[in-house]
Enzyme design. Structure first.
Site, short mmCIF file in Angstrom:
data_model
loop_
_atom_site.label_atom_id
_atom_site.label_comp_id
_atom_site.label_asym_id
_atom_site.label_seq_id
_atom_site.Cartn_x
_atom_site.Cartn_y
_atom_site.Cartn_z
N SER A 24 0.84 -1.21 0.00
CA SER A 24 0.00 0.00 0.00
C SER A 24 0.87 1.25 0.00
O SER A 24 2.00 1.22 0.52
CB SER A 24 -0.87 0.03 1.25
OG SER A 24 -1.56 1.26 1.36
N TYR A 49 -1.45 -0.06 10.37
CA TYR A 49 -1.62 -0.61 9.02
C TYR A 49 -0.42 -0.22 8.16
O TYR A 49 0.16 -1.05 7.46
CB TYR A 49 -2.93 -0.06 8.43
CG TYR A 49 -3.19 -0.44 6.99
CD1 TYR A 49 -3.66 -1.71 6.67
CD2 TYR A 49 -2.98 0.46 5.95
CE1 TYR A 49 -3.90 -2.06 5.35
CE2 TYR A 49 -3.23 0.12 4.64
CZ TYR A 49 -3.68 -1.15 4.34
OH TYR A 49 -3.92 -1.49 3.03
N1 LIG Z 1 -8.98 -0.64 -0.69
C1 LIG Z 1 -7.94 0.16 -0.55
O1 LIG Z 1 -8.07 1.40 -0.50
C2 LIG Z 1 -6.55 -0.40 -0.47
C3 LIG Z 1 -5.46 0.47 -0.62
C4 LIG Z 1 -4.17 -0.02 -0.53
C5 LIG Z 1 -3.97 -1.38 -0.31
N2 LIG Z 1 -5.05 -2.21 -0.16
C6 LIG Z 1 -4.76 -3.63 0.08
O2 LIG Z 1 -5.38 -4.38 -0.95
C7 LIG Z 1 -5.63 -5.70 -0.47
C8 LIG Z 1 -7.05 -6.08 -0.82
O3 LIG Z 1 -7.93 -5.24 -0.09
P1 LIG Z 1 -9.35 -4.77 -0.65
O4 LIG Z 1 -9.31 -3.34 -0.82
O5 LIG Z 1 -9.72 -5.64 -1.79
O6 LIG Z 1 -10.26 -5.02 0.63
P2 LIG Z 1 -11.28 -6.19 1.03
O7 LIG Z 1 -12.30 -6.34 -0.04
O8 LIG Z 1 -11.69 -5.87 2.41
O9 LIG Z 1 -10.36 -7.49 1.00
C9 LIG Z 1 -9.57 -7.92 2.05
C10 LIG Z 1 -9.61 -9.43 1.98
O10 LIG Z 1 -8.67 -10.00 2.88
C11 LIG Z 1 -9.28 -11.14 3.43
N3 LIG Z 1 -8.63 -11.53 4.66
C12 LIG Z 1 -8.31 -10.75 5.71
N4 LIG Z 1 -7.72 -11.48 6.66
C13 LIG Z 1 -7.67 -12.76 6.18
C14 LIG Z 1 -7.18 -13.98 6.69
N5 LIG Z 1 -6.62 -14.05 7.92
N6 LIG Z 1 -7.29 -15.10 5.95
C15 LIG Z 1 -7.85 -15.04 4.72
N7 LIG Z 1 -8.34 -13.93 4.18
C16 LIG Z 1 -8.24 -12.79 4.90
C17 LIG Z 1 -10.72 -10.71 3.65
O11 LIG Z 1 -11.53 -11.83 3.88
P3 LIG Z 1 -13.01 -11.67 4.52
O12 LIG Z 1 -13.87 -11.10 3.43
O13 LIG Z 1 -13.36 -13.06 4.88
O14 LIG Z 1 -12.86 -10.75 5.68
C18 LIG Z 1 -10.99 -10.00 2.36
O15 LIG Z 1 -11.38 -10.91 1.36
C19 LIG Z 1 -5.33 -5.69 1.02
O16 LIG Z 1 -4.03 -6.21 1.25
C20 LIG Z 1 -5.34 -4.21 1.36
O17 LIG Z 1 -4.55 -3.93 2.49
C21 LIG Z 1 -6.32 -1.76 -0.24
#
Ligand SMILES: NC(=O)c1ccc[n+]([C@@H]2O[C@H](COP(=O)([O-])OP(=O)(O)OC[C@H]3O[C@@H](n4cnc5c(N)ncnc54)[C@H](OP(=O)(O)O)[C@@H]3O)[C@@H](O)[C@H]2O)c1
Length: 257
Positions: free
Chosen positions: A150, A163
């Site tokens: 990120s 984070y």
């Molecule tokens: N959205 C943003 O603005 C943003 C910006 C920068 C980086 N990111 C990064 O992008 C990645 C994807 O995030 P996203 O935005 O797509 O958010 P998201 O839809 O909330 O996805 C996060 C995913 O991680 C899964 N997860 C969390 N802990 C887990 C565990 N212990 N075992 C298995 N699965 C787990 C969640 O599963 P559940 O659904 O079961 O909880 C969910 O599917 C993450 O690494 C996040 O930090 C996001």
């Protein structure tokens, strides 16, 4: 485990392992890969959501979809899980690590267990997965490990430094791993998104202006194809973070970021 048709040599689809497959960013990226006829092995902890994602990807053209339900915090399970996934795919071209949690910054400031949970899910678990995967790829002198870190990891700030520090650790790990395995024919892609419209950011102030998940997914697919080292997405986050990283600390510490 839930399987559809086996991949055949003639189709030679790319073999892609997705960890955290129910993430909004992963789902959107998998939709593109499915439309290209890729073979996918999807791992997520929520069985119901995972089944829905897998069913959708089959209808979109994936040539093979298999799944495993796993809590990725359980690092002891990683070797068995990864070996099983690669066995199911009969190889590995790309592993995409997308799981992560934002966590509760305010609580983490008072409670070490909350802080440790963020560090474990976002840093320790990926380190465990990537250590196994990198060694597998080095043995075969092939493969791409694409990992979502990120922009928050580029500089710690008061509103999300737990984070941010988990992602800073991850970014540093990826840089070192790339330096080790690049000469062994293995590509490491560090993906640094700015704010993206997904479940993670739903309800945040200004979230309607966050990046669209489908365009982020498109950039991720292109960066993997181009064997890039680092992807800031959307691209303007690269110069923005350059400026933020270079603000002198005596000024930065007074800012409300
Ligand atoms: N959205 C943003 O603005 C943003 C910006 C920068 C980086 N990111 C990064 O992008 C990645 C994807 O995030 P996203 O935005 O797509 O958010 P998201 O839809 O909330 O996805 C996060 C995913 O991680 C899964 N997860 C969390 N802990 C887990 C565990 N212990 N075992 C298995 N699965 C787990 C969640 O599963 P559940 O659904 O079961 O909880 C969910 O599917 C993450 O690494 C996040 O930090 C996001």
């Amino acid at each position: 485990m839930n399987q559809t048709a086996s991949p055949t040599q003639s189709q030679a689809p790319r073999k892609i392992l997705v960890l955290g497959a129910t993430s909004g960013i992963a789902e959107a990226t998998c939709r593109i890969w499915a439309s290209q006829g890729a073979s996918l092995f999807l791992v997520a902890r929520n069985a119901e959501k995972l089944d829905a994602v897998a069913a959708d990807l089959r209808t979109r053209g994936a040539s093979y979809v298999d799944t495993a339900v796993a809590d990725l915090d359980d690092t002891d399970q990683h070797p068995t899980l990864l070996a099983h996934a690669i066995n199911s795919l009969t190889g590995l071209d790309v592993a995409f690590l997308a799981h992560g949690i934002l966590g509760d910054q305010t609580r983490a400031e008072q409670d070490f267990n909350t802080a440790a949970q963020i560090l474990h899910t976002n840093f320790m678990a990926p380190v465990s997965l990537l250590t196994w995967l990198a060694n597998f790829c080095v043995q075969r002198r092939a493969g791409t490990l694409a990992v979502i870190s990120s922009v928050a990891g580029d500089r710690g700030r008061k509103s999300n430094y737990l984070y941010g520090s988990s992602k800073a650790g991850l970014s540093a790990f990826l840089g070192g791993l790339r330096n080790r395995v690049d000469r062994e024919g293995v590509t490491i892609l560090s993906i640094k998104p700015g704010p993206v419209k997904t479940a993670m950011t739903a309800g945040m102030k200004g979230s309607e202006k966050f990046a669209n998940v489908d365009s982020v997914a498109k950039s991720i697919v292109s960066a993997i194809e181009a064997k890039k080292d680092t992807l800031y997405v959307p691209f303007q986050w690269q110069p923005i973070m350059f400026v933020i990283r270079n603000i002198p600390e005596r000024i930065f510490k007074k800012l409300n970021l």
